[in-house]
Scaffold this motif. Sequence first.
Motif, PDB file in Angstrom:
ATOM      1  N   CYS A 149       3.631  -5.261 -12.310  1.00  0.00           N
ATOM      2  CA  CYS A 149       2.681  -5.553 -11.210  1.00  0.00           C
ATOM      3  C   CYS A 149       1.739  -6.671 -11.642  1.00  0.00           C
ATOM      4  O   CYS A 149       1.536  -7.658 -10.918  1.00  0.00           O
ATOM      5  CB  CYS A 149       1.831  -4.327 -10.859  1.00  0.00           C
ATOM      6  N   PHE A 170       2.609   5.402  -6.548  1.00  0.00           N
ATOM      7  CA  PHE A 170       2.316   4.949  -7.912  1.00  0.00           C
ATOM      8  C   PHE A 170       0.981   5.508  -8.427  1.00  0.00           C
ATOM      9  O   PHE A 170       0.875   5.887  -9.604  1.00  0.00           O
ATOM     10  CB  PHE A 170       2.322   3.417  -7.955  1.00  0.00           C
ATOM     11  N   GLU A 171      -0.028   5.576  -7.570  1.00  0.00           N
ATOM     12  CA  GLU A 171      -1.345   6.038  -8.032  1.00  0.00           C
ATOM     13  C   GLU A 171      -1.348   7.517  -8.446  1.00  0.00           C
ATOM     14  O   GLU A 171      -1.838   7.837  -9.540  1.00  0.00           O
ATOM     15  CB  GLU A 171      -2.424   5.714  -6.991  1.00  0.00           C
ATOM     16  N   PRO A 172      -0.802   8.428  -7.615  1.00  0.00           N
ATOM     17  CA  PRO A 172      -0.784   9.832  -8.085  1.00  0.00           C
ATOM     18  C   PRO A 172       0.067  10.035  -9.339  1.00  0.00           C
ATOM     19  O   PRO A 172      -0.240  10.914 -10.153  1.00  0.00           O
ATOM     20  CB  PRO A 172      -0.221  10.619  -6.891  1.00  0.00           C
ATOM     21  N   GLY A 196       0.139   7.885 -11.740  1.00  0.00           N
ATOM     22  CA  GLY A 196      -0.768   7.413 -12.787  1.00  0.00           C
ATOM     23  C   GLY A 196      -1.773   8.471 -13.190  1.00  0.00           C
ATOM     24  O   GLY A 196      -2.128   8.586 -14.367  1.00  0.00           O
ATOM     25  N   VAL A 197      -2.215   9.268 -12.219  1.00  0.00           N
ATOM     26  CA  VAL A 197      -3.154  10.351 -12.520  1.00  0.00           C
ATOM     27  C   VAL A 197      -2.504  11.339 -13.492  1.00  0.00           C
ATOM     28  O   VAL A 197      -3.137  11.795 -14.449  1.00  0.00           O
ATOM     29  CB  VAL A 197      -3.607  11.044 -11.203  1.00  0.00           C
ATOM     30  N   TYR A 249       6.491   4.007 -16.844  1.00  0.00           N
ATOM     31  CA  TYR A 249       5.323   3.851 -15.958  1.00  0.00           C
ATOM     32  C   TYR A 249       4.497   2.642 -16.399  1.00  0.00           C
ATOM     33  O   TYR A 249       4.077   1.821 -15.579  1.00  0.00           O
ATOM     34  CB  TYR A 249       4.449   5.116 -15.975  1.00  0.00           C
ATOM     35  N   LEU A 254       1.626   2.041  -3.497  1.00  0.00           N
ATOM     36  CA  LEU A 254       0.502   2.666  -4.215  1.00  0.00           C
ATOM     37  C   LEU A 254       0.367   4.144  -3.894  1.00  0.00           C
ATOM     38  O   LEU A 254      -0.140   4.907  -4.723  1.00  0.00           O
ATOM     39  CB  LEU A 254      -0.803   1.931  -3.889  1.00  0.00           C
ATOM     40  N   ARG A 255       0.803   4.567  -2.711  1.00  0.00           N
ATOM     41  CA  ARG A 255       0.693   5.991  -2.360  1.00  0.00           C
ATOM     42  C   ARG A 255       1.554   6.871  -3.271  1.00  0.00           C
ATOM     43  O   ARG A 255       1.299   8.070  -3.380  1.00  0.00           O
ATOM     44  CB  ARG A 255       1.063   6.215  -0.880  1.00  0.00           C
ATOM     45  N   GLY A 282       3.557  -0.922 -14.379  1.00  0.00           N
ATOM     46  CA  GLY A 282       2.203  -1.479 -14.265  1.00  0.00           C
ATOM     47  C   GLY A 282       2.119  -2.898 -14.809  1.00  0.00           C
ATOM     48  O   GLY A 282       1.485  -3.773 -14.218  1.00  0.00           O
ATOM     49  N   LYS A 311       0.826  -1.218   0.000  1.00  0.00           N
ATOM     50  CA  LYS A 311       0.000   0.000   0.000  1.00  0.00           C
ATOM     51  C   LYS A 311       0.851   1.255   0.000  1.00  0.00           C
ATOM     52  O   LYS A 311       0.466   2.271  -0.593  1.00  0.00           O
ATOM     53  CB  LYS A 311      -0.969  -0.014   1.191  1.00  0.00           C
TER      54      LYS A 311
END
Length: 142
Positions: free
Chosen positions: A130, A36-38, A40-41, A123, A33-34, A127, A30
């Motif tokens: 993963c 990786f997710e932003p 991705g945005v 990027y 992800l904190r 992904g 997790k």
Amino acid sequence: MYKTLLFAALAVAGTVHANPSAEARVKDFKVILRSFEPMGVVVRDRAPYRKDDFARLAANLKAAAPVPFTRFAAGSQAGSRAKAEIWSQPAKFGAEKKQFLDAVGRLDAAAQAGDLAAIRASYSQVGQSCKSCHDAFRGPPL
Ligand code: ASC
């Protein structure tokens, strides 16, 4: 019915709590992800690309990426989504880990350089790594 569900929920919760390695690695994934997710945005053009902010996220991702791989202690499968193949096919699992860490390294290098085309490419490779590892080594939700 409700009693059955309650007992099932307690059984799952009890198993997870009986496996501190699994709990720790879920938290560590997790943390990944904190960052990786932003990122991705931004890569999906839903937020502006700002070089310094993006580079900080990439550096955080690089620091966080190896950590969960220190948490797959032998005997820590119970009550987690980890498949037995993690321990029975260590070379294949190690190759998946390397693919991931190498792609994360390329993403960080691209981010520090401010090279948006290279960011997009690497990027996407992160992904894919993963997904590849999850397909081979992560079981269905509990
Ligand atoms: C994520 C996430 C994953 C990967 C994977 C990419 O954000 O939680 O497991 O990306 O879905 O294919």
